[in-house]
Design an enzyme around this catalytic site. Structure first.
Site, PDB file in Angstrom:
ATOM      1  N   LYS A 125       0.438  -0.994   0.085  1.00  0.00           N
ATOM      2  CA  LYS A 125       0.042   0.240   0.034  1.00  0.00           C
ATOM      3  C   LYS A 125       0.745   1.251  -0.103  1.00  0.00           C
ATOM      4  CE  LYS A 125      -3.811  -2.431   1.583  1.00  0.00           C
ATOM      5  NZ  LYS A 125      -4.544  -3.266   3.067  1.00  0.00           N
TER       6      LYS A 125
ATOM      7  N   GLN B 257      -5.201  -1.922   9.554  1.00  0.00           N
ATOM      8  CA  GLN B 257      -5.377  -3.339   8.931  1.00  0.00           C
ATOM      9  C   GLN B 257      -5.548  -4.578   8.871  1.00  0.00           C
ATOM     10  OE1 GLN B 257      -3.708  -4.057   5.077  1.00  0.00           O
ATOM     11  NE2 GLN B 257      -4.079  -5.907   5.443  1.00  0.00           N
TER      12      GLN B 257
ATOM     13  N   ASP C 251     -11.194   1.552   3.467  1.00  0.00           N
ATOM     14  CA  ASP C 251     -11.567   0.350   3.032  1.00  0.00           C
ATOM     15  C   ASP C 251     -12.863  -0.046   3.157  1.00  0.00           C
ATOM     16  OD1 ASP C 251      -9.348  -2.124   3.275  1.00  0.00           O
ATOM     17  OD2 ASP C 251      -9.568  -0.546   5.994  1.00  0.00           O
TER      18      ASP C 251
HETATM   19  N1  GUN Z   1      -6.853  -8.027   5.469  1.00  0.00           N
HETATM   20  C1  GUN Z   1      -7.034  -8.435   4.458  1.00  0.00           C
HETATM   21  N2  GUN Z   1      -7.324  -7.719   3.388  1.00  0.00           N
HETATM   22  C2  GUN Z   1      -7.752  -6.309   3.912  1.00  0.00           C
HETATM   23  C3  GUN Z   1      -8.349  -5.153   3.562  1.00  0.00           C
HETATM   24  O1  GUN Z   1      -8.990  -5.346   2.317  1.00  0.00           O
HETATM   25  N3  GUN Z   1      -8.554  -4.279   4.353  1.00  0.00           N
HETATM   26  C4  GUN Z   1      -7.788  -4.120   5.085  1.00  0.00           C
HETATM   27  N4  GUN Z   1      -7.788  -2.986   6.533  1.00  0.00           N
HETATM   28  N5  GUN Z   1      -6.975  -5.485   6.170  1.00  0.00           N
HETATM   29  C5  GUN Z   1      -7.408  -6.850   5.152  1.00  0.00           C
END
Ligand code: GUN
Length: 310
Positions: free
Chosen positions: A69, A113, A136
């Site tokens: 990211k 996350q 998200d």
């Molecule tokens: N863990 C696995 N996929 C994601 C996601 O799309 N966003 C976040 N914040 N955590 C994750």
């Protein structure tokens, strides 16, 4: 199936007859647009959009996702403020951090996350993020808008899969789509996106209690596999010309690799050799688009907060 659209899979010395739905080229075309939007935001507001990234602990997969990211963020020119916190961080400390980021006008998006350590309630944390900054799209507010078919910040993996399907012009209206996996991150939001007016697919959402799964998958034009079990789905479970989207990204120990593991998808990719199927690869498929969609959501959130259409 048009012959000229077929591709040869470049990895693992496979020569396959199916079409491979590479996400890299989808990402490249999206990134061009994202860079333009970042410049437009900068011209209008004299700063780049800002993403707050919160990671607790040092789980290998989560560290990799957050690093991806950051990398894509750097490439398109957004700013990110990183909060790498110890695993022992308490729930109230995390909630206080979210409160301060919610109140900070220079922050456009907040990403925590997942998964979080067991002593922290993910629901509480997700609900605490201001819905305007919920890049998200996991908050009850954004999920509610999505369920109502209204404009929302949409969970990134689900959004990324829609972008792949759109880029490769996969017909969806009136088609039957089976999703395996009903998570709030992928399966459930995807079922809403695919069945909404204008997309018009007929969606079956399967899960661990589904009886006779193949009854659904063998009859489907599109199958989306999001179960987290390597090579779970193979060509015997699908129509010859199905479109198969592999959401799996499991780390499997592999001493022949320098890093000690390889990434495997939920789909037994090579079983689709010599079929007319279209399949997303792993790596190089859905995972690439999850990060790209996050940046799209950040831009959308940043412009919306300023009252400008993204
Ligand atoms: N863990 C696995 N996929 C994601 C996601 O799309 N966003 C976040 N914040 N955590 C994750």
């Amino acid at each position: 199936m048009k012959k000229e659209l077929r591709k040869t899979f470049k990895n693992a010395n496979l020569s396959v007859d199916m079409r491979v739905l590479y996400a890299k080229e989808v990402q490249e075309s999206t990134v061009v647009e994202l860079k333009k939007e970042v410049r437009r935001f900068g011209h209008l507001f004299s700063r780049p959009p800002l993403l707050a990234l919160i990671l607790l602990g040092s789980d290998g997969a989560s560290v990799t996702y957050v690093s991806n990211k950051r990398k894509l963020g750097d490439e398109i020119g957004i700013e990110h403020r990183d909060f790498f916190l110890p695993e022992e961080t308490s729930e109230s400390e995390l909630l206080s951090l979210i409160d301060s980021l919610n109140g900070d006008d220079s922050v456009d998006g907040i990403l925590v996350q997942l998964p979080l350590p067991k002593h922290i309630s993910e629901e509480k944390v997700i609900s605490r993020i201001s819905h305007e900054k919920d890049v998200d799209g996991f908050s009850p507010y954004n999920m509610g808008l999505l369920a109502l078919g209204e404009e929302a910040l949409v969970p990134c993996t689900a959004k990324g899969i829609m972008t792949i399907l759109e880029y490769y012009k996969v017909p969806l209206s009136g088609k039957s789509v089976t999703i395996i996996g009903r998570s709030n991150i992928v399966g459930r939001p995807l079922s809403l996106l695919l069945s909404k007016k204008g997309v018009d697919a007929t969606v079956t959402l399967c899960h661990s209690k589904t009886k006779d799964l193949e009854r659904y998958t063998k009859d489907s034009d599109v199958v989306i596999v999001a179960v987290g079990r390597p090579k779970y789905f193979d060509s015997s479970m699908a129509k010859n010309d199905a479109v198969v989207i592999d959401v799996g990204i499991t780390r499997v120990s592999d001493s022949s690799r320098k890093r000690g593991y390889r990434i495997e998808g939920d789909v037994d990719f090579s079983s689709f050799e010599n079929t007319d199927a279209m399949v997303t690869p792993v790596p190089g498929g859905v995972g690439v688009m999850t990060v790209t969609s996050l940046m799209e959501n950040l831009l959308k959130a940043a412009f919306l907060r300023k009252g400008v259409e993204a």
